[in-house]
Design a protein around this motif. Structure first.
Motif, PDB file in Angstrom:
ATOM      1  N   THR A  43      56.079 -49.403  82.441  1.00 33.17           N
ATOM      2  CA  THR A  43      55.067 -49.532  83.472  1.00 33.17           C
ATOM      3  C   THR A  43      54.625 -50.991  83.443  1.00 33.17           C
ATOM      4  N   ILE A  44      54.881 -51.702  84.540  1.00 29.07           N
ATOM      5  CA  ILE A  44      54.610 -53.147  84.593  1.00 29.07           C
ATOM      6  C   ILE A  44      53.613 -53.414  85.704  1.00 29.07           C
ATOM      7  N   SER A  45      52.622 -54.229  85.410  1.00 28.40           N
ATOM      8  CA  SER A  45      51.660 -54.664  86.420  1.00 28.40           C
ATOM      9  C   SER A  45      52.070 -56.060  86.882  1.00 28.40           C
ATOM     10  N   LYS A  66      53.358 -58.382  76.856  1.00 26.54           N
ATOM     11  CA  LYS A  66      53.302 -56.939  76.635  1.00 26.54           C
ATOM     12  C   LYS A  66      51.859 -56.604  76.281  1.00 26.54           C
ATOM     13  N   THR A  67      51.468 -55.378  76.556  1.00 33.57           N
ATOM     14  CA  THR A  67      50.095 -54.984  76.279  1.00 33.57           C
ATOM     15  C   THR A  67      50.020 -54.211  74.973  1.00 33.57           C
ATOM     16  N   VAL A  77      49.367 -49.864  81.158  1.00 30.73           N
ATOM     17  CA  VAL A  77      50.656 -50.478  81.468  1.00 30.73           C
ATOM     18  C   VAL A  77      51.284 -51.005  80.186  1.00 30.73           C
ATOM     19  N   ASP A  78      52.616 -51.113  80.202  1.00 28.89           N
ATOM     20  CA  ASP A  78      53.343 -51.635  79.051  1.00 28.89           C
ATOM     21  C   ASP A  78      53.384 -53.158  79.038  1.00 28.89           C
ATOM     22  N   HIS A 106      62.067 -61.856  80.416  1.00 27.95           N
ATOM     23  CA  HIS A 106      61.331 -61.862  79.149  1.00 27.95           C
ATOM     24  C   HIS A 106      61.066 -60.461  78.605  1.00 27.95           C
ATOM     25  N   LEU A 107      61.307 -59.418  79.404  1.00 27.61           N
ATOM     26  CA  LEU A 107      61.003 -58.059  78.957  1.00 27.61           C
ATOM     27  C   LEU A 107      62.244 -57.313  78.480  1.00 27.61           C
ATOM     28  N   GLY A 108      62.081 -56.599  77.391  1.00 32.05           N
ATOM     29  CA  GLY A 108      63.150 -55.780  76.847  1.00 32.05           C
ATOM     30  C   GLY A 108      62.550 -54.766  75.891  1.00 32.05           C
ATOM     31  N   TRP A 109      63.388 -54.152  75.095  1.00 27.22           N
ATOM     32  CA  TRP A 109      62.948 -53.181  74.098  1.00 27.22           C
ATOM     33  C   TRP A 109      63.314 -53.681  72.716  1.00 27.22           C
TER      34      TRP A 109
END
Length: 164
Positions: A43-45, A66-67, A77-78, A106-109
């Protein structure tokens, strides 16, 4: 699509919900599922920031975080991605898309695939070091292939580009 003007922001708020960026991000996820498929589980804002400022002498065009903790609790949100409205004002749709694409990268797991992780840049360096030493250093070597491919097009990319 263009960046909002300063007058479009609420009087006492530096951020504005960016539905246009969220829609563009969704199109990029569909266009490049191998690169962005993992974002579908987050969940991205997406936000516009009134003023991006600068970091180490360079304009800060956007930011991804990241939050956690209270922010995660209250925002649900993530991650948050924002782009700087002041720095992107007057820029064309391709530039805005490129900055959003950059922030999405920049986002991943994490390695276990359980927690959102921030990904570092493929290349951290200076143009001068590449001009002098080529791809001798590991970071330059990592992106050398991308630059070689870009040079094969010799300017054709800009003329053929269409928004996602």
């Amino acid at each position: 699509m263009g960046a909002p003007s300063e007058g479009e922001f609420p009087e006492d708020d530096d951020f504005l919900v960016a539905d246009d960026l969220a829609k563009l991000a969704a199109k990029l996820e569909v266009a490049e599922p191998m690169r962005f498929g993992q974002l579908g589980n987050m969940t991205i804002s997406y936000l516009w920031k009134k003023k991006g400022g600068s970091t180490r002498g360079k304009l800060r065009m956007g930011y991804t975080t990241k939050t956690s903790g209270a922010l995660r609790h209250f925002s649900a949100v993530d991650a948050v991605i924002w782009l700087a409205a002041d720095h992107l004002a007057g820029r064309n749709a391709r530039e805005i898309e490129a900055w959003l694409y950059h922030e999405m990268l920049h986002l991943g797991w994490d390695e276990e695939g359980e927690r959102v992780a921030l990904m570092g840049h493929d290349f951290e360096g200076f143009a001068a070091e590449v001009e002098r030493y080529g791809d001798v250093l590991p970071d330059a070597k990592a992106i050398a292939g991308a630059f070689r491919q870009l040079m094969m097009f010799d300017g054709e990319i800009e003329g053929e580009w269409e928004a996602v």
